[in-house]
Design an enzyme around this catalytic site. Structure first.
Site, PDB file in Angstrom:
ATOM      1  N   ALA A   1      50.998  41.516  31.677  1.00  0.00           N
ATOM      2  CA  ALA A   1      51.583  40.227  32.031  1.00  0.00           C
ATOM      3  C   ALA A   1      51.877  39.478  30.738  1.00  0.00           C
ATOM      4  O   ALA A   1      51.301  39.792  29.688  1.00  0.00           O
ATOM      5  CB  ALA A   1      50.591  39.440  32.873  1.00  0.00           C
TER       6      ALA A   1
ATOM      7  N   GLY B   1      48.823  44.343  33.400  1.00  0.00           N
ATOM      8  CA  GLY B   1      49.833  44.341  34.462  1.00  0.00           C
ATOM      9  C   GLY B   1      50.772  45.529  34.349  1.00  0.00           C
ATOM     10  O   GLY B   1      51.347  45.976  35.356  1.00  0.00           O
TER      11      GLY B   1
ATOM     12  N   GLU C   1      49.041  48.235  36.120  1.00  0.00           N
ATOM     13  CA  GLU C   1      49.060  47.903  37.555  1.00  0.00           C
ATOM     14  C   GLU C   1      50.427  48.210  38.161  1.00  0.00           C
ATOM     15  O   GLU C   1      50.537  48.731  39.268  1.00  0.00           O
ATOM     16  CB  GLU C   1      48.688  46.427  37.751  1.00  0.00           C
ATOM     17  CG  GLU C   1      47.231  46.167  37.374  1.00  0.00           C
ATOM     18  CD  GLU C   1      46.871  44.692  37.366  1.00  0.00           C
ATOM     19  OE1 GLU C   1      47.513  43.928  36.630  1.00  0.00           O
ATOM     20  OE2 GLU C   1      45.949  44.311  38.099  1.00  0.00           O
TER      21      GLU C   1
ATOM     22  N   GLU D   1      42.225  43.466  30.215  1.00  0.00           N
ATOM     23  CA  GLU D   1      42.140  42.038  30.542  1.00  0.00           C
ATOM     24  C   GLU D   1      40.819  41.405  30.126  1.00  0.00           C
ATOM     25  O   GLU D   1      40.796  40.244  29.691  1.00  0.00           O
ATOM     26  CB  GLU D   1      42.358  41.816  32.047  1.00  0.00           C
ATOM     27  CG  GLU D   1      43.798  42.015  32.511  1.00  0.00           C
ATOM     28  CD  GLU D   1      44.122  43.441  32.904  1.00  0.00           C
ATOM     29  OE1 GLU D   1      43.378  44.356  32.494  1.00  0.00           O
ATOM     30  OE2 GLU D   1      45.117  43.649  33.616  1.00  0.00           O
TER      31      GLU D   1
END
Ligand code: 3HC
Ligand code: NAI
Length: 707
Positions: free
Chosen positions: A63, A106, A109, A129
């Site tokens: 992200a 992300g 993911e 993270e």
């Protein structure tokens, strides 16, 4: 689609390319672009399958971390995150995700929402993270255990370290490695799976086992997180989220994950860790030395002095694949240095951290020598002989004579004046400080010290070299102790004052350890050797201002021959395995000396210990900033986190002061000033910022980092 996501095709295979340099972070625009590409693929009957790939140097680094600050400060709404997009991908036609570079956070993911994953052999996959104080927030804690099993998912989500493509293949995270062209391999793979029913990760429950079956795994993971990542909240939240995957449905698990993610995202810890993430990158930006400044590529090096530091520095060069000459003055010292290097490598092999082959290759790069022959051929020399100006100048005179004209000459001095050392050469522009931290092969920090005449090219070389050596290089100005040690002196001095006023060494160390420091200040002194500071204090005694309090008991311990771990005793006693044992004899002696010196004795709280030691750092940090010795408050924070064991989850001393509130810190320092005298005079910068209700985070100083 849009500027950052392109949709092209190769006959029946759609190719979705993410192109958001430098690292394809999943910004809102990228998420939108992927969503509309997937919609298009769904609508178009002539498309049978898709390939999702990243342009440039990497797949997707996660992200967009910059967005988090906007969310927590209320500038943009939290939104629904990436979860709905990932469900849409999973429900679409088969998608083969092609991974090179990094699939992190992300990015991983996103990859797990695809139906298949293929990877370049050099790719890295991970959920880092926790290093930012958060947990995976787009189903990572739910999909990862479904692909790799609970144990591996726990390890990846709580420790945050990436795994290689090969390990990912073995674990079931990747379906195939593509040794040659990744895109054509992925397209060929997509043709094979086209038309088959999509294999949804969220429905693959066979590797999950049950909460009860995994109970031991979770208990062990929690214990490990509590001891290895002391004080950090995110690793424990990550474990809770993975546990939810084994207890609940995928949808319910995602809800648990989202709640835990939000708790972490809005925490002080996450803000601090994100500050350090960007700080570690910001330090390489030096206002008057642009990125394009020509720098020498250091492909060969020499180290003078094969002691504690020199040996470690030689290992650092060898570990980066740079051949290095290691010179000492006499045979026994050189042999001792090489034996220590071999012992250090051997212990890494025994602990499974390095392979024997890696070590053999590194050792072959280190060439011991007693002469300066061959120094003419190296790009850079790092001097690490005893700390003494006359000796250092003699070594630099020699180096100036034997080294080639373009070579960089660096000193590892921790206290001496770089300009005076440089004056021994005919090329002061090529001289700089490279201040490594002990143990040099472990600590990430490298202070790059700028002398008055150091050239921009030499500094650019030093900064680039830091990266090549796997270090975080921070530019600092030339003054006694530079940034790190200059501030540390105030911190340690305060810890000794506290002992003299009635706190035991264990109490002082415990308060700071509980605050999050890797080691208390007194135990650190014992580790580094109390004699080092004693010698420096004796040398600089003439500079002490009469009437200003100086610590006394540290010197007394040294007079008794208690130099710390190396003599088996210092502030503590040590057993054969170098375990610190509180020493009641020392405590009684200290008490006696303090009373004789007229120092009133009292009970001291853990809070006072933390405030006095940490605020001493902050106050001196302000002076360092004001003088331009450090470029930014964040540079000081990075120095403290990477070089002094300051807890990253508190963001470094200056960031921590911001979280306490500079007005509060200032008021407390004023109390100390009244109570303890002039050593506590508030720094002018602190006074200014506190009065104007400002923070270090928003402070832009004169930004020089030059003495
Ligand atoms: N978001 C925003 N910016 C990022 C970024 C990210 N995820 N990752 C890297 N950047 C920026 C850096 O700040 C740097 O910017 P700068 O040039 O202006 O200083 C630039 O990209 C290049 O980064 P590096 O200097 O670190 O480049 P390297 O090649 O050395 O390393 C990397 C590349 C290994 C990808 C490294 O940047 C990295 O580890 N990035 C962070 C990965 C990460 O933590 N991802 C998780 C994010 S949180 C998340 O995904 C939450 C999700 O679960 C919802
Ligand atoms: P050390 O005493 O372990 O090693 C010094 C080495 O230099 C010895 O092996 C000695 O034989 C050799 N030497 C002396 N004169 C020499 C000469 N003329 N030519 C070649 N070799 C010579 O010292 P240490 O701790 O490694 O310190 C070295 C430098 O690093 C010092 O400037 C010190 O201030 C600095 N430093 C030390 C740190 C530490 O934690 N020990 C941390 C950061 C910097």
């Amino acid at each position: 689609m849009n500027d950052v996501v392109q949709l092209t095709r190769d006959r029946a295979i759609a190719i979705i390319t993410i192109n958001n340099p430098p690292v394809n972070a999943l910004s809102p625009a990228v998420a939108e672009g992927i969503a509309s590409a997937i919609e298009q693929v769904g609508k178009d009957d002539s498309i049978a399958a898709g390939v999702l790939i990243g342009a440039g140097r990497t797949f997707v680094a996660g992200a967009d971390i910059k967005e988090f600050g906007k969310i927590t400060s209320g500038k943009v709404p939290r939104g629904s995150g990436l979860l709905p997009l990932l469900l849409r991908i999973e429900d679409s036609k088969p998608v083969v995700v092609a991974i090179h570079g990094a699939a992190f956070g992300g990015g991983l993911e996103l990859a797990m929402a695809g139906h298949y994953r293929v990877a370049a052999p050099s790719a890295q996959l991970g959920q880092p993270e926790v290093k930012l104080g958060i947990i995976p927030g787009a189903g990572g804690t739910q999909r990862l255990p479904r692909l790799v099993g609970v144990a591996k998912a726990l390890e990846m989500c709580t420790e945050g370290n990436p795994i290689s493509a090969e390990e990912a293949l073995l674990a079931g995270l990747v379906d195939q490695l593509m040794a040659s062209d990744l895109l054509s391999g992925a397209i060929a793979f997509a043709r094979e799976v086209a038309g088959k029913p999509g294999r949804k990760t969220r429905d693959r429950n066979d590797k999950l086992s049950s909460a009860e079956g995994n109970a031991q795994l979770f208990a062990a993971a929690r214990e490990r997180a509590r001891s290895r990542q002391r004080g950090r909240k995110a690793p424990l939240a990550a474990i809770d989220a993975v546990e939810a995957a084994t207890r609940l449905s995928f949808e319910e698990g995602c809800q648990v994950e989202r709640k835990l993610f939000d708790d972490c995202l809005f925490s002080e810890q996450s803000k601090a860790l994100i500050h350090i993430f960007f700080g570690e990158r910001e330090v390489s930006k030096i206002p008057d030395i642009p990125k394009e400044t020509p720098a020498l590529s250091v492909n060969s090096a020499a180290v003078v002095g094969a002691g504690t530091m020199g040996g470690g520095i030689a290992m650092v060069f060898a570990n980066a694949g740079v051949p290095v000459l290691l010179k000492d003055a006499d045979r026994p010292a050189l042999d001792r240095g090489i034996a220590t290097i071999q012992k250090n490598y051997l212990s890494s092999v025994k602990r499974g951290r390095l392979t024997q082959q890696f070590v053999d290759e590194r050792l072959a790069l280190i060439r011991p020598t007693l002469a300066y022959d061959d120094f003419g051929a190296v790009d850079m020399v790092v001097e690490a002989v005893f700390e003494g100006m006359a000796l250092k100048k003699e070594v630099f005179r020699q180096l100036d004579r034997v080294c080639s004209k373009g070579a960089i000459l660096a000193t590892n001095t921790s206290t001496l004046d770089i300009d005076e050392i440089a004056s021994a050469t005919s090329r002061p522009e090529a001289v700089l400080g490279t201040h490594f931290f002990s143990p040099a092969n472990v600590m990430r920090l490298l202070e790059i010290v700028r002398g008055r005449r150091t050239s921009k090219e030499a500094i650019a070389t030093g900064m680039q070299l830091s990266r090549k050596l796997g270090k975080v290089g921070v530019l600092v100005g030339n003054c006694r102790g530079f940034v790190g040690n200059r501030m540390f002196h105030h911190y340690v001095r305060e810890s000794v004052f506290l002992v003299e006023e009635g706190a035991s060494p264990e109490l002082v160390d415990k308060a700071l350890y509980d605050f999050g420091m890797a080691l208390g200040p007194l135990a650190t002194g014992d580790l580094a050797g109390l004699d080092v500071g004693w010698r420096i204090r004796k040398e600089y005694r003439h500079l002490e201002k009469p009437g200003v309090r100086q610590p006394i008991v540290g010197d007394r311990l040294c007079e008794l021959g208690r130099f710390g771990q190396k003599t088996g005793a210092g502030w503590y006693k040590y057993d054969e395995s170098r375990r610190a044992i509180p020493d009641h004899e020392v405590n009684a002696l200290v008490r006696k000396w303090a009373i004789e010196a007229g120092i009133p004795q009292r009970e001291i709280s853990a809070q006072e210990i933390v405030e006095r030691c940490i605020y001493a750092l902050v106050n001196e940090g302000c002076r360092v900033l004001d003088e331009g010795i450090a470029l930014r408050a964040a540079d000081i924070d990075v120095i403290y986190v990477d070089g002094y064991g300051f807890p990253a989850f508190r963001g470094g001393p200056m960031w921590y002061a911001d979280t306490v509130g500079l007005r509060n810190v200032y008021d407390r320092i004023r109390d100390f000033h009244e109570q303890f005298g002039e050593l506590w005079e508030p720094a002018p910068l602190l006074t200014r910022l506190a009065e104007e209700d400002k923070t270090f985070a928003n402070f832009v100083g004169q930004q020089t980092a030059v003495a």
